[in-house]
Every structure is written in C-alpha cells, then in structure tokens.
Enzyme design. Structure first.
Site, short mmCIF file in Angstrom:
data_model
loop_
_atom_site.label_atom_id
_atom_site.label_comp_id
_atom_site.label_asym_id
_atom_site.label_seq_id
_atom_site.Cartn_x
_atom_site.Cartn_y
_atom_site.Cartn_z
NE ARG A 84 -3.62 2.65 0.76
CZ ARG A 84 -4.67 2.89 1.53
NH1 ARG A 84 -5.15 1.94 2.31
NH2 ARG A 84 -5.25 4.06 1.52
NE ARG A 93 -8.01 2.23 -1.68
CZ ARG A 93 -8.52 3.15 -0.90
NH1 ARG A 93 -8.91 2.84 0.31
NH2 ARG A 93 -8.68 4.36 -1.32
CG ASP A 96 -8.65 0.97 2.94
OD1 ASP A 96 -7.86 1.53 3.72
OD2 ASP A 96 -9.81 1.37 2.73
CG ASP A 98 -10.93 1.72 6.43
OD1 ASP A 98 -9.87 2.37 6.41
OD2 ASP A 98 -11.73 1.68 5.48
#
Length: 160
Positions: A84, A93, A96, A98
């Site tokens: 990334r 990407r 990811d 989160d």
C-alpha cells in the site's frame, strides 16, 4: 468488540486482491492480534472514484490489548507490507484496513471512532451484519441491518 474493514482492488506483493485479503486476514491473527471472526469475501463497486477495478471486501472481528492508536499503526504496517502506498483519496489500493469500531469508543481526531463511513457503505454493512448481527452503531444506535434498510438495501452481496 473491535471491527476491521478490509478491501483490495489491486494486485501487489501478496498476489491478487483475493489473495491479499486472505493474507490480511491471516495477519490479523498474528503479533498481539487475535482473529475471532471473518465475513465471507464480497465483490463491490468502488466508492468515491468509480473509475477503477472492483474491490474484494470483508469485515473481521479481532481481539487485542493494543490501544486504538497502536492498533491503527499496526494496521498501517500490514498495509505497507502488502504494497500500500497512500496517494489519492478513494483511489485504487493493494490493501485497505479500516478500524471500524473499538469497543464502542467515540472520538474524533487523527483516528475518528467509530469510522465515519460505516453507516453509508454497503460494502462494510453487509459483511458486518453477517458476522456480528447484534452490533449497534455507537452514535446512530442502529444495527448494521437497520442501517442497510435506511440505504434501501436487502443485504444481498456478490459473494466470491
């Protein structure tokens, strides 16, 4: 309850998006992190910048004694290992990760909790409802299914 959103739409050092999400799930079970549950993998359309490949998405429930900021740093190190490179907001990407919710903590700043996009993103709500159907959004006081209904969605996703 600690919840992590996972997404990938580019190949990288860990392989295809599908392989990268699988490896990321393995990484969420190492180095002071314990993977408790993971959703099925779903395909979703890109959010924001729609002119990019579809995403492979999932949500994981983990356990850790790391505080939120240390956990976020650990998630960023996993993203970097997967290739990334942060450049464009909502761009393609390799990975990811989160931090969606950290034990219902509500805070703003560099790390805003709960993640501000949860309630508006089906690619998060569908897998979230699958693994923790009784989870309640700390600010909206609604379950993932209730939030999905607000968006006019039934919860059907494109399972891989």
């Amino acid at each position: 309850m600690i919840l992590i959103g996972i997404g990938s739409n580019l190949s990288g050092p860990w392989g295809s998006s599908l392989e990268t999400v699988g490896r990321a799930l393995n990484e969420l079970g190492r180095d002071r992190l314990t993977l408790l549950k993971a959703s099925r993998l779903l395909m979703s359309r890109p959010y924001g910048n729609v002119h990019q490949p579809a995403f492979v998405n999932a949500v994981a429930q983990i356990a850790t004694h790391l505080p939120p900021d240390a956990l976020l740093s650990r998630l960023h190190s996993i993203e970097r290992a997967a290739g990334r490179r942060r450049s464009r907001r909502w761009g393609p990407r390799t990975l990811d990760l989160d931090l969606l919710d950290y034990h219902g903590l509500v805070r703003e700043g560099r790390l805003t909790l709960p993640h501000p996009g949860i309630a508006d993103r089906l690619f998060v709500l569908v897998p979230l409802a699958e693994i923790v159907p009784r989870w309640v959004h700390p600010l909206r006081h609604q379950t993932a299914r209730q939030l999905m209904r607000r968006l006019g969605a039934s919860g059907e996703g494109s399972e891989i």
